[in-house]
Design an enzyme around this catalytic site. Structure first.
Site, PDB file in Angstrom:
ATOM      1  N   HIS A  58     -29.711  48.256  51.952  1.00 44.32           N
ATOM      2  CA  HIS A  58     -29.478  49.546  51.315  1.00 44.32           C
ATOM      3  C   HIS A  58     -28.925  49.289  49.913  1.00 44.32           C
ATOM      4  O   HIS A  58     -28.270  48.267  49.672  1.00 44.32           O
ATOM      5  CB  HIS A  58     -28.449  50.356  52.102  1.00 44.32           C
ATOM      6  CG  HIS A  58     -28.941  50.840  53.427  1.00 44.32           C
ATOM      7  ND1 HIS A  58     -28.402  51.942  54.033  1.00 44.32           N
ATOM      8  CD2 HIS A  58     -29.903  50.375  54.266  1.00 44.32           C
ATOM      9  CE1 HIS A  58     -29.006  52.153  55.196  1.00 44.32           C
ATOM     10  NE2 HIS A  58     -29.921  51.208  55.364  1.00 44.32           N
ATOM     11  N   GLU A  60     -26.409  50.439  48.310  1.00 36.70           N
ATOM     12  CA  GLU A  60     -24.967  50.236  48.236  1.00 36.70           C
ATOM     13  C   GLU A  60     -24.573  48.820  48.649  1.00 36.70           C
ATOM     14  O   GLU A  60     -23.756  48.177  47.985  1.00 36.70           O
ATOM     15  CB  GLU A  60     -24.222  51.232  49.145  1.00 36.70           C
ATOM     16  CG  GLU A  60     -24.494  52.676  48.824  1.00 36.70           C
ATOM     17  CD  GLU A  60     -25.615  53.284  49.651  1.00 36.70           C
ATOM     18  OE1 GLU A  60     -25.484  54.462  50.022  1.00 36.70           O
ATOM     19  OE2 GLU A  60     -26.620  52.597  49.918  1.00 36.70           O
ATOM     20  N   CYS A  88     -24.481  56.133  54.164  1.00 34.44           N
ATOM     21  CA  CYS A  88     -24.551  56.166  55.620  1.00 34.44           C
ATOM     22  C   CYS A  88     -23.310  55.465  56.191  1.00 34.44           C
ATOM     23  O   CYS A  88     -22.524  54.889  55.430  1.00 34.44           O
ATOM     24  CB  CYS A  88     -25.824  55.453  56.083  1.00 34.44           C
ATOM     25  SG  CYS A  88     -25.780  53.648  55.831  1.00 34.44           S
ATOM     26  N   CYS A  91     -22.959  51.753  54.992  1.00 34.83           N
ATOM     27  CA  CYS A  91     -22.593  51.602  53.586  1.00 34.83           C
ATOM     28  C   CYS A  91     -21.184  52.115  53.308  1.00 34.83           C
ATOM     29  O   CYS A  91     -20.458  51.537  52.501  1.00 34.83           O
ATOM     30  CB  CYS A  91     -23.615  52.310  52.713  1.00 34.83           C
ATOM     31  SG  CYS A  91     -25.261  51.564  52.833  1.00 34.83           S
TER      32      CYS A  91
END
Length: 162
Positions: A58, A60, A88, A91
């Site tokens: 992801h 992040e 999410c 993260c």
């Protein structure tokens, strides 16, 4: 480091560029930037789950990893994480564990968000670190990126990955 509204806007613009690039690669268009306490961008990344076949790739997580490498420490104390869409749970947890001081969010994520909408991991008092949250920076632009991506995927007969 809280920063000023104009700083948030310019940092979010970099995150938006990363998100657009991710979308062009067929990734969910989410971008993230890490800014050091002096206001310098030390990492900027977009999603790469599809390209790297990695469920943790992801934006992040990638930006936090890169920032740690650039700073030379996993502790990103007083750094700011700027992300186009609310993180999410994975993260959000990474932001807490990296000791990020401030999280700047573009659009809320009512389905998977873990920084105030669905869950609030970054400010959970049971954890050893809490993160200041600033929301709504370029929110319409950030939400539109995601909405356009999902609409295009549906029009082409594929469902967007979660």
């Amino acid at each position: 480091m809280a920063g000023r509204n104009e700083d948030f806007d310019s940092w979010m613009q970099i995150a938006v560029l990363e998100a657009r690039a991710a979308g062009e690669r067929g990734e969910i268009p989410i971008g993230a930037v890490v800014v050091d306490p002096a206001g310098r961008v030390v990492a900027a990344e977009g999603n790469r789950r599809e390209a790297e076949h990695d469920p943790t790739a992801h934006a992040e997580v990638l930006a936090l990893r890169r920032a740690g490498q650039m700073i030379g420490d996993w502790r990103l104390t007083d750094c700011t994480l700027v992300v186009t869409v609310e993180p999410c749970p994975m993260c959000a947890g990474a932001a807490v564990l990296s000791r990020i001081g401030t999280l700047v969010i573009g659009a809320w994520n009512d389905e998977y968000g873990a920084a105030g909408s669905r869950w609030d991991l970054v400010r959970d008092r049971r954890l050893n670190h809490n993160v200041e949250v600033v929301s709504g920076v370029r929110a319409e632009e950030c939400a539109a990126l995601l909405q356009e991506f999902i609409a295009e995927r549906r029009m082409n007969g594929s469902t967007p990955p979660a």
